[in-house]
Design a protein around this motif. Structure first.
Motif, PDB file in Angstrom:
ATOM      1  N   ASP A 160     -14.103 -13.107   0.751  1.00  0.00           N
ATOM      2  CA  ASP A 160     -14.085 -11.853   0.744  1.00  0.00           C
ATOM      3  C   ASP A 160     -15.561 -11.343   1.627  1.00  0.00           C
ATOM      4  O   ASP A 160     -15.322 -10.337   2.322  1.00  0.00           O
ATOM      5  CB  ASP A 160     -14.110 -11.141  -0.595  1.00  0.00           C
ATOM      6  N   ASN A 191     -14.810 -11.516   5.232  1.00  0.00           N
ATOM      7  CA  ASN A 191     -13.986 -10.604   5.480  1.00  0.00           C
ATOM      8  C   ASN A 191     -14.633  -9.262   6.021  1.00  0.00           C
ATOM      9  O   ASN A 191     -14.270  -8.226   6.949  1.00  0.00           O
ATOM     10  CB  ASN A 191     -12.795 -10.224   4.776  1.00  0.00           C
ATOM     11  N   SER A 192     -15.483  -8.810   5.177  1.00  0.00           N
ATOM     12  CA  SER A 192     -16.341  -7.757   5.191  1.00  0.00           C
ATOM     13  C   SER A 192     -17.151  -7.542   6.504  1.00  0.00           C
ATOM     14  O   SER A 192     -17.231  -6.658   7.168  1.00  0.00           O
ATOM     15  CB  SER A 192     -17.334  -7.597   3.914  1.00  0.00           C
ATOM     16  N   LEU A 229     -16.230  -9.461   9.046  1.00  0.00           N
ATOM     17  CA  LEU A 229     -15.368  -9.403  10.141  1.00  0.00           C
ATOM     18  C   LEU A 229     -14.810  -7.838  10.470  1.00  0.00           C
ATOM     19  O   LEU A 229     -14.714  -7.659  11.714  1.00  0.00           O
ATOM     20  CB  LEU A 229     -14.065 -10.414   9.844  1.00  0.00           C
ATOM     21  N   ASN A 230     -14.596  -7.237   9.454  1.00  0.00           N
ATOM     22  CA  ASN A 230     -14.451  -5.894   9.520  1.00  0.00           C
ATOM     23  C   ASN A 230     -15.370  -4.956  10.297  1.00  0.00           C
ATOM     24  O   ASN A 230     -15.274  -3.901  11.003  1.00  0.00           O
ATOM     25  CB  ASN A 230     -14.230  -5.316   8.014  1.00  0.00           C
ATOM     26  N   ARG A 284     -12.979  -6.983  13.804  1.00  0.00           N
ATOM     27  CA  ARG A 284     -12.261  -8.122  14.165  1.00  0.00           C
ATOM     28  C   ARG A 284     -10.932  -7.685  13.632  1.00  0.00           C
ATOM     29  O   ARG A 284     -10.667  -7.601  12.322  1.00  0.00           O
ATOM     30  CB  ARG A 284     -12.944  -9.401  13.868  1.00  0.00           C
ATOM     31  N   THR A 285      -9.626  -8.021  14.101  1.00  0.00           N
ATOM     32  CA  THR A 285      -8.324  -8.127  13.577  1.00  0.00           C
ATOM     33  C   THR A 285      -8.035  -9.285  12.699  1.00  0.00           C
ATOM     34  O   THR A 285      -7.405  -9.164  11.565  1.00  0.00           O
ATOM     35  CB  THR A 285      -7.294  -8.047  14.655  1.00  0.00           C
ATOM     36  N   LYS A 315      -8.162 -11.379   9.537  1.00  0.00           N
ATOM     37  CA  LYS A 315      -8.779 -11.586   8.108  1.00  0.00           C
ATOM     38  C   LYS A 315      -8.466 -12.764   7.483  1.00  0.00           C
ATOM     39  O   LYS A 315      -7.091 -13.373   7.704  1.00  0.00           O
ATOM     40  CB  LYS A 315      -8.258 -10.357   7.314  1.00  0.00           C
ATOM     41  N   ASP A 330      -6.694 -14.733   4.596  1.00  0.00           N
ATOM     42  CA  ASP A 330      -5.877 -14.338   3.266  1.00  0.00           C
ATOM     43  C   ASP A 330      -6.106 -15.278   2.325  1.00  0.00           C
ATOM     44  O   ASP A 330      -5.712 -16.300   1.777  1.00  0.00           O
ATOM     45  CB  ASP A 330      -4.412 -14.700   3.867  1.00  0.00           C
ATOM     46  N   ALA A 367     -13.353 -18.313  10.228  1.00  0.00           N
ATOM     47  CA  ALA A 367     -14.060 -16.956  10.463  1.00  0.00           C
ATOM     48  C   ALA A 367     -15.376 -17.262  10.757  1.00  0.00           C
ATOM     49  O   ALA A 367     -16.162 -16.522  11.103  1.00  0.00           O
ATOM     50  CB  ALA A 367     -13.923 -16.359   8.847  1.00  0.00           C
TER      51      ALA A 367
END
Length: 308
Positions: free
Chosen positions: A151, A154-155, A157-158, A162-163, A165, A167, A181
């Motif tokens: 998680d 993902n933060s 990457l956001n 970046r598209t 993510k 899962d 990632a």
């Protein structure tokens, strides 16, 4: 009286030299001679005590006496000891080579006792390291989560728009997504993303999560604060890792001691075998002696052995 005493000393010296010469000519001799330099009164009036005793090797069946000195000195044939065999035995078990040679066995006992102590301490600290490893793994299993770590990735990457993510609902390929990632963030220039999370359950997995800052966000008590962060669990796990490794290092030190003890015992066994096989041996000691007047004293005693 002084003249007679002086003559007695000369006769004693001449007799010892003749005895030694006979031994050299006859081959292999062990003899013991004693001389008391202190005069003692006795019932027979003798002022000088002279004694000759012979020693026979009980392990040798064939013996012969020196002509003219039957019962006084005996020829023996000591067994030859192999230095190579003594070294090999001590390398296998410290002290075994000394037992094989048979001389100064107490030296072999020292090496054997040291070996037993080193083995005990090695297993002791190795067991402590194993216990520390189990606690190290259990601590991480309870307080570090790959999902929480994913998680946090993902933060980031956001933030980089970046598209892709991760899962986190898919446990089958969770770690492969995490590694992808991590590669993306490293390429994008994010700091501290130079390592990939190893497979869960591996030793490297437990080692890295409290060794590199990029994995700190996976700890459940982690509080994000830019370059500053707060995670007592991260620090505790790092200390547990160092303590675990320290236990194994100490166990390795005792292993090095085991090798060194074997080498020293082998060298000592070779020297003992060499000394055992040498043709000339001379030893001295003080032996108790009862005089005819009832007193007790000590007589300097020399032991000479020559083989060829």
């Amino acid at each position: 009286m002084k003249q007679h005493l002086h003559s007695g000393k000369k006769l004693s010296t001449i007799f010892v030299l003749i005895f030694a010469l006979c031994g050299l000519l006859s081959g292999n001799v062990i003899a013991q001679f004693r001389y008391d330099p202190v005069t003692k009164p006795s019932a027979s009036g003798n002022a000088l005590i002279k004694e000759f005793e012979s020693f026979e090797d009980a392990s040798t069946s064939a013996t012969a006496t020196i002509p003219g000195l039957e019962g006084e000195a005996k020829v023996i044939q000591p067994s030859h000891k192999s230095g190579v065999l003594a070294a090999v035995l001590s390398l296998a078990l410290p002290g075994l080579g000394e037992y094989y040679v048979g001389d100064h066995i107490w030296r072999g006992v020292i090496f054997t006792v040291i070996d037993a102590g080193l083995w005990y301490e090695r297993y002791h600290f190795f067991a402590r390291g194993a216990d520390s490893t189990n606690a190290f793994h259990a601590f991480a299993d309870n307080l570090w989560s790959p999902v929480i770590y994913a998680d946090s990735l993902n933060s980031l990457l956001n933030l980089a728009h970046r598209t892709f993510k991760i899962d986190t609902s898919s446990n089958a390929d969770l770690f492969s997504q995490i590694n992808k990632a991590e590669d993306s963030l490293n390429i994008l220039g994010f700091q501290n993303f130079t390592h990939k999370l190893p497979a869960q359950g591996s030793q490297q997995y437990y080692e890295l999560i409290s060794k590199y800052k990029q994995f700190r966000s996976g700890w459940k008590d982690y509080i994000y604060g830019g370059e500053d962060y707060f995670s007592p669990d991260y620090e505790q796990h790092a200390w547990m890792r160092d303590n675990m490794n320290h236990q194994y290092e100490i166990a390795d030190y005792f292993l090095y001691g085991l090798f060194l003890n074997r080498i020293l015992s082998a060298i000592d066994a070779v020297l003992l075998a060499k000394d055992h096989n040498t043709p000339v041996h001379l030893e001295g000691e003080l032996m108790q002696h009862h005089y005819l007047d009832g007193t007790m004293g000590f007589i300097p005693t020399a032991k000479l052995r020559y083989t060829f």
